[in-house]
Design an enzyme around this catalytic site. Structure first.
Site, PDB file in Angstrom:
ATOM      1  N   LYS A   1      14.967   1.115   5.776  1.00  0.00           N
ATOM      2  CA  LYS A   1      15.882   1.858   6.657  1.00  0.00           C
ATOM      3  C   LYS A   1      16.935   1.008   7.369  1.00  0.00           C
ATOM      4  O   LYS A   1      17.916   1.546   7.887  1.00  0.00           O
ATOM      5  CB  LYS A   1      15.062   2.614   7.725  1.00  0.00           C
ATOM      6  CG  LYS A   1      14.276   3.787   7.164  1.00  0.00           C
ATOM      7  CD  LYS A   1      15.162   4.978   6.905  1.00  0.00           C
ATOM      8  CE  LYS A   1      14.587   5.964   5.939  1.00  0.00           C
ATOM      9  NZ  LYS A   1      15.186   5.948   4.604  1.00  0.00           N
TER      10      LYS A   1
ATOM     11  N   TYR B   1       5.197   0.433  -4.132  1.00  0.00           N
ATOM     12  CA  TYR B   1       4.676   0.029  -2.826  1.00  0.00           C
ATOM     13  C   TYR B   1       3.155   0.051  -2.930  1.00  0.00           C
ATOM     14  O   TYR B   1       2.569   1.130  -3.060  1.00  0.00           O
ATOM     15  CB  TYR B   1       5.105   1.021  -1.736  1.00  0.00           C
ATOM     16  CG  TYR B   1       6.574   0.986  -1.368  1.00  0.00           C
ATOM     17  CD1 TYR B   1       7.531   1.680  -2.120  1.00  0.00           C
ATOM     18  CD2 TYR B   1       7.012   0.291  -0.241  1.00  0.00           C
ATOM     19  CE1 TYR B   1       8.874   1.665  -1.754  1.00  0.00           C
ATOM     20  CE2 TYR B   1       8.357   0.276   0.130  1.00  0.00           C
ATOM     21  CZ  TYR B   1       9.283   0.960  -0.636  1.00  0.00           C
ATOM     22  OH  TYR B   1      10.604   0.956  -0.275  1.00  0.00           O
TER      23      TYR B   1
ATOM     24  N   HIS C   1      17.583   5.632  -8.405  1.00  0.00           N
ATOM     25  CA  HIS C   1      16.135   5.832  -8.529  1.00  0.00           C
ATOM     26  C   HIS C   1      15.791   7.233  -8.023  1.00  0.00           C
ATOM     27  O   HIS C   1      16.201   7.616  -6.931  1.00  0.00           O
ATOM     28  CB  HIS C   1      15.367   4.779  -7.730  1.00  0.00           C
ATOM     29  CG  HIS C   1      15.307   3.449  -8.414  1.00  0.00           C
ATOM     30  ND1 HIS C   1      14.312   2.533  -8.183  1.00  0.00           N
ATOM     31  CD2 HIS C   1      16.114   2.891  -9.349  1.00  0.00           C
ATOM     32  CE1 HIS C   1      14.511   1.466  -8.939  1.00  0.00           C
ATOM     33  NE2 HIS C   1      15.607   1.656  -9.653  1.00  0.00           N
TER      34      HIS C   1
ATOM     35  N   PRO D   1      10.710  -3.552   7.246  1.00  0.00           N
ATOM     36  CA  PRO D   1      11.441  -3.176   6.027  1.00  0.00           C
ATOM     37  C   PRO D   1      10.728  -2.180   5.111  1.00  0.00           C
ATOM     38  O   PRO D   1      11.299  -1.742   4.118  1.00  0.00           O
ATOM     39  CB  PRO D   1      11.611  -4.520   5.302  1.00  0.00           C
ATOM     40  CG  PRO D   1      10.522  -5.390   5.821  1.00  0.00           C
ATOM     41  CD  PRO D   1      10.251  -4.954   7.211  1.00  0.00           C
TER      42      PRO D   1
ATOM     43  N   TYR E   1      12.566   9.171   3.158  1.00  0.00           N
ATOM     44  CA  TYR E   1      12.959   7.994   2.368  1.00  0.00           C
ATOM     45  C   TYR E   1      14.406   8.121   1.885  1.00  0.00           C
ATOM     46  O   TYR E   1      15.167   7.160   1.910  1.00  0.00           O
ATOM     47  CB  TYR E   1      12.008   7.816   1.174  1.00  0.00           C
ATOM     48  CG  TYR E   1      12.101   6.442   0.541  1.00  0.00           C
ATOM     49  CD1 TYR E   1      11.236   5.411   0.922  1.00  0.00           C
ATOM     50  CD2 TYR E   1      13.070   6.155  -0.424  1.00  0.00           C
ATOM     51  CE1 TYR E   1      11.335   4.150   0.354  1.00  0.00           C
ATOM     52  CE2 TYR E   1      13.175   4.901  -0.998  1.00  0.00           C
ATOM     53  CZ  TYR E   1      12.299   3.901  -0.606  1.00  0.00           C
ATOM     54  OH  TYR E   1      12.403   2.643  -1.165  1.00  0.00           O
TER      55      TYR E   1
HETATM   56  C1  PHB Z   1      14.426  -4.739  -1.588  1.00  0.00           C
HETATM   57  O1  PHB Z   1      14.707  -4.467  -2.768  1.00  0.00           O
HETATM   58  O2  PHB Z   1      14.769  -5.806  -1.070  1.00  0.00           O
HETATM   59  C2  PHB Z   1      13.633  -3.768  -0.773  1.00  0.00           C
HETATM   60  C3  PHB Z   1      13.316  -2.539  -1.314  1.00  0.00           C
HETATM   61  C4  PHB Z   1      12.566  -1.636  -0.577  1.00  0.00           C
HETATM   62  C5  PHB Z   1      12.140  -1.965   0.699  1.00  0.00           C
HETATM   63  C6  PHB Z   1      12.469  -3.195   1.249  1.00  0.00           C
HETATM   64  C7  PHB Z   1      13.218  -4.107   0.507  1.00  0.00           C
HETATM   65  O3  PHB Z   1      11.389  -1.081   1.406  1.00  0.00           O
END
Ligand code: PHB
Ligand code: APR
Length: 403
Positions: A299, A203, A72, A295, A387
């Site tokens: 990280k 997000y 990505h 989460p 990130y």
């Molecule tokens: C996930 O795909 O489980 C995932 C992706 C991004 C995050 C947290 C979990 O910030």
């Protein structure tokens, strides 16, 4: 039994340590309370930083990631119905992330270690550390519940047993320095059989709460919803989950998120935690045993891997050159990166979640933070570099091979 390093826990931290040590001719034994099957099937997060991917590839466990991971080049941040993209390569000099589930990383590491003849004892019980302040520490355990106790003597013990394991408990039962923040909210995570919702992760900050659209395979998706930390999963019917996911990710373009069968759902609470005492005598803590991040910044796994990189270099220097200099600096070097990841995870969490305790003024500040972020090149670069993963700061005192 004797070995150089007893590793407690076969999560990402423990397995990666065993892998790196073996590549450098250092013996280890892993003690793990769960079965191999359980480890390989537990659903966890799935975003790998560039540095994590590079390390896995460089050390020979990156073949499947290369073929099955999804590269990505950015993420979408959404506030209300406004969705903006952050482009990683242009902001970071070419860095990307890879979406590849944690349990797949564990399968790759386990396969490599087992093919290599590693000593991994699964489903052990009663793991206890002893004499950690001496030069002859040892670990006792029972190979299965009720069996008689076994002893392994060693030079060092690596506590890679997560937040609830015995090693953190040993460190925190006497003088240590800990920092913690609990959040009022948690994440409801689902795995759904449907098509990919977006080409890159979304997000979203919505007045009903945060939502995250992630992916696993072209036909299996990972979605999250902010819920109350004490919420009951039984109150979340599939219909209610889909209604909220659709509402929170809507950008008013008339395209609705495609629903499908939900094959798993659970709620996890969120905390930020650091145990700065990452070494007691010859016991070292790494990964979730020493720190937890919410989460939102993706990280957790990456931080466990960078702790291990530092610890493995320290052990390498000790066994190859007889010097403990780098091991003595493990805590200091690791904490630099840990606090930066804590800062970023806390920033992303505060930016994206809806907190009922926030005043109208604070909500406006949050909205303004979003607008600033997506309109400023400098702010976007800061987000992108965090990130995709900050470098380990080895410090000037070290030989160039560590810089
Ligand atoms: C996930 O795909 O489980 C995932 C992706 C991004 C995050 C947290 C979990 O910030
Ligand atoms: N004895 C032996 N093993 C134990 C014990 C014990 N008493 N307690 C816990 N363990 C094992 C767990 O079963 C688990 O397999 O230690 C391992 C710890 O693994 P993780 O919790 O995954 O921690 P870590 O390796 O530090 O990785 C951190 O993984 O869990 C995610 O979100 C977390 O992404 C983060 C990353």
């Amino acid at each position: 039994m004797h070995t150089n390093v007893v590793i407690i826990g076969a999560g990402p931290a423990g397995l990666m340590l065993s892998h790196l040590l073996s590549q450098n001719g250092i013996d280890s034994i892993i003690l793990e309370k769960r079965s191999r099957k359980e480890i390989e099937e537990t659903v966890r997060a799935g975003v790998l930083e560039q540095g994590t991917v590079d390390l896995l590839k460089e050390t020979g466990v990156g073949t499947r990631i290369e073929h099955e991971g999804f590269e990505h080049e950015g993420i979408y941040l959404q506030f209300g119905q406004k969705r903006e993209r952050i482009d990683f390569p242009s902001l970071t000099g070419g860095k990307k992330v890879v979406v590849y589930p944690q349990h797949e990383v564990l399968k790759d590491l386990l396969k490599a270690r087992i093919e290599d003849g590693a000593a991994i004892h699964f489903e052990v019980d009663e793991v206890k550390t002893h004499a950690i302040h001496s030069n002859e520490p040892y670990v006792t355990y029972t190979p299965e519940k009720g069996a008689s106790e076994e002893t392994i003597t060693c030079d060092y013990i690596a506590g890679c047993d997560g937040f609830h394991g015995p090693c953190r408990e040993t460190v925190t039962e006497s003088d240590c320095s800990e920092y913690e923040k609990l959040y009022d909210y948690g994440w409801l995570g689902v795995l759904a059989e449907t098509e990919v919702a977006s080409d890159e992760l979304v997000y979203a900050n919505h007045e009903n709460g945060f939502a995250l659209l992630s992916t696993r395979t072209p036909t299996l998706q990972r979605f999250y919803l902010q819920v109350d930390r004490k919420d009951d999963i039984n109150l979340w019917s599939d219909d209610r989950i889909w209604t909220e996911l659709k509402k929170r990710s809507d950008i008013g373009d008339g395209k609705e998120l495609k629903d499908g069968p939900i094959v798993s759902k659970n709620i996890v609470s969120m905390r930020s935690y650091v145990c700065e005492t990452m070494r007691k005598g010859n016991l070292f803590l790494a990964g979730d045993a020493a720190h937890i991040v919410p989460p939102t910044g993706a990280k957790g796994l990456n931080l466990a891997i960078s702790d291990i990189q530092i610890l493995a270099e320290g052990l390498k220097e000790r066994y190859h050159n007889g010097s403990e200099n780098l091991l003595d600096r493990y805590e200091e070097i690791a904490l630099q990166r840990i606090w930066k990841a804590q800062r970023f995870s806390s920033f992303m969490t505060t930016l994206l979640h809806t907190d009922v305790k926030k005043t109208k003024f604070e909500r406006k500040i949050q909205e303004s933070e979003f607008h600033y972020l997506v309109s400023s090149e400098a702010a976007k670069r800061s987000l992108a570099e965090n990130y995709t993963g900050l470098p380990i700061e080895w410090g000037r005192a070290l030989a160039p091979q560590y810089s």
